[in-house]
Design a protein around this motif. Structure first.
Motif, mmCIF file in Angstrom:
data_model
loop_
_atom_site.group_PDB
_atom_site.id
_atom_site.type_symbol
_atom_site.label_atom_id
_atom_site.label_comp_id
_atom_site.label_asym_id
_atom_site.label_seq_id
_atom_site.Cartn_x
_atom_site.Cartn_y
_atom_site.Cartn_z
ATOM 1 N N ALA A 166 -110.145 26.471 29.518
ATOM 2 C CA ALA A 166 -110.420 27.908 29.583
ATOM 3 C C ALA A 166 -110.938 28.282 30.964
ATOM 4 N N MET A 167 -111.758 27.412 31.559
ATOM 5 C CA MET A 167 -112.265 27.677 32.900
ATOM 6 C C MET A 167 -111.108 27.842 33.878
ATOM 7 N N LEU A 168 -110.154 26.942 33.820
ATOM 8 C CA LEU A 168 -109.007 27.018 34.732
ATOM 9 C C LEU A 168 -108.157 28.250 34.462
ATOM 10 N N GLY A 169 -107.893 28.518 33.198
ATOM 11 C CA GLY A 169 -107.083 29.685 32.839
ATOM 12 C C GLY A 169 -107.755 30.997 33.217
ATOM 13 N N LEU A 170 -109.054 31.094 32.985
ATOM 14 C CA LEU A 170 -109.776 32.320 33.347
ATOM 15 C C LEU A 170 -109.813 32.510 34.856
ATOM 16 N N LEU A 171 -109.914 31.420 35.597
ATOM 17 C CA LEU A 171 -109.893 31.536 37.058
ATOM 18 C C LEU A 171 -108.529 31.999 37.565
ATOM 19 N N VAL A 172 -107.463 31.568 36.918
ATOM 20 C CA VAL A 172 -106.129 32.069 37.280
ATOM 21 C C VAL A 172 -106.058 33.571 37.033
ATOM 22 N N LEU A 173 -106.501 33.993 35.857
ATOM 23 C CA LEU A 173 -106.461 35.428 35.538
ATOM 24 C C LEU A 173 -107.356 36.232 36.482
ATOM 25 N N ALA A 174 -108.516 35.695 36.814
ATOM 26 C CA ALA A 174 -109.412 36.385 37.748
ATOM 27 C C ALA A 174 -108.762 36.497 39.122
ATOM 28 N N ALA B 43 -111.153 22.549 39.746
ATOM 29 C CA ALA B 43 -110.621 21.249 39.305
ATOM 30 C C ALA B 43 -111.045 20.144 40.257
ATOM 31 N N TRP B 44 -111.063 20.428 41.555
ATOM 32 C CA TRP B 44 -111.495 19.424 42.531
ATOM 33 C C TRP B 44 -112.960 19.069 42.312
ATOM 34 N N ILE B 45 -113.813 20.082 42.168
ATOM 35 C CA ILE B 45 -115.237 19.832 41.926
ATOM 36 C C ILE B 45 -115.420 19.001 40.669
ATOM 37 N N TRP B 46 -114.719 19.380 39.615
ATOM 38 C CA TRP B 46 -114.834 18.662 38.336
ATOM 39 C C TRP B 46 -114.350 17.219 38.477
ATOM 40 N N SER B 47 -113.230 17.035 39.126
ATOM 41 C CA SER B 47 -112.659 15.684 39.221
ATOM 42 C C SER B 47 -113.512 14.750 40.063
ATOM 43 N N VAL C 251 -108.051 40.190 41.073
ATOM 44 C CA VAL C 251 -108.857 40.665 42.209
ATOM 45 C C VAL C 251 -108.042 41.047 43.433
ATOM 46 N N MET C 252 -106.798 40.701 43.486
ATOM 47 C CA MET C 252 -105.989 40.984 44.676
ATOM 48 C C MET C 252 -104.958 42.065 44.376
ATOM 49 N N ASP C 253 -104.591 42.794 45.416
ATOM 50 C CA ASP C 253 -103.594 43.849 45.271
ATOM 51 C C ASP C 253 -102.180 43.358 45.586
ATOM 52 N N SER C 254 -102.050 42.530 46.607
ATOM 53 C CA SER C 254 -100.715 42.081 47.013
ATOM 54 C C SER C 254 -100.263 40.893 46.168
ATOM 55 N N LEU C 255 -98.980 40.751 46.027
ATOM 56 C CA LEU C 255 -98.432 39.634 45.262
ATOM 57 C C LEU C 255 -98.802 38.301 45.897
ATOM 58 N N LEU C 256 -98.664 38.198 47.210
ATOM 59 C CA LEU C 256 -99.017 36.958 47.898
ATOM 60 C C LEU C 256 -100.496 36.632 47.710
ATOM 61 N N GLY C 257 -101.345 37.631 47.835
ATOM 62 C CA GLY C 257 -102.778 37.427 47.624
ATOM 63 C C GLY C 257 -103.085 36.963 46.219
ATOM 64 N N ARG C 258 -102.436 37.570 45.243
ATOM 65 C CA ARG C 258 -102.637 37.168 43.844
ATOM 66 C C ARG C 258 -102.246 35.711 43.631
ATOM 67 N N VAL C 259 -101.110 35.338 44.163
ATOM 68 C CA VAL C 259 -100.638 33.959 43.990
ATOM 69 C C VAL C 259 -101.595 32.976 44.653
ATOM 70 N N LEU C 260 -101.990 33.288 45.886
ATOM 71 C CA LEU C 260 -102.865 32.372 46.619
ATOM 72 C C LEU C 260 -104.229 32.211 45.945
ATOM 73 N N VAL C 261 -104.830 33.320 45.545
ATOM 74 C CA VAL C 261 -106.150 33.246 44.912
ATOM 75 C C VAL C 261 -106.046 32.639 43.514
ATOM 76 N N ALA C 262 -104.961 32.949 42.799
ATOM 77 C CA ALA C 262 -104.770 32.385 41.461
ATOM 78 C C ALA C 262 -104.550 30.878 41.502
ATOM 79 N N ILE C 263 -104.128 30.365 42.635
ATOM 80 C CA ILE C 263 -103.989 28.910 42.805
ATOM 81 C C ILE C 263 -105.288 28.311 43.350
ATOM 82 N N ALA C 264 -105.912 29.001 44.319
ATOM 83 C CA ALA C 264 -107.084 28.455 45.004
ATOM 84 C C ALA C 264 -108.302 28.344 44.092
#
Length: 122
Positions: free
Chosen positions: A25-33, A56-60, A37-50
């Protein structure tokens, strides 16, 4: 029986399943967040991945059962609660405070209970 360097297999019950679902749920909610939060498609994709990639990196590195640098409890529980709080704040800001608070309360509660049960078995 476990070999040299192997961890004993942990029992998987309802609490462990709920904890895993909180992690997902943490990962999924971060994707949705990230999308919200971004207006542009590129921004949405980048932030939804980052955002989920950072979580996940912190957790792993510090919290995953197979990590070589896994924190010991209670430090691991403190780190998990801080991560859940940060995610709750991000989700609350992007998707609504009720969602962020609900995520934090449920996740922190589940992982605190896992820690409490771990203390009883040692």
């Amino acid at each position: 029986m476990t070999g040299v360097g192997e961890r004993p297999q942990e029992k998987v019950g309802p609490l462990e399943l709920t904890a895993f679902l909180c992690e997902l749920a943490m990962l999924g909610l971060l994707v949705l967040a990230g999308i919200a939060v971004m207006d542009s498609l590129l921004g949405r994709v980048l932030v939804a991945i980052a955002l989920p990639a950072a979580a996940a990196w912190i957790w792993s590195v510090w919290m995953a059962p197979t990590s070589r640098r896994r924190l010991t409890n209670p430090s691991r529980l403190y780190a998990q609660v801080v991560l859940f709080a940060v995610v709750g704040l991000i989700v609350g800001w992007a998707l609504g405070w009720l969602v962020g608070v609900a995520f934090f309360v449920v996740s922190a509660g589940v992982f605190a209970e896992r820690y409490r049960r771990e203390l009883r078995t040692t």
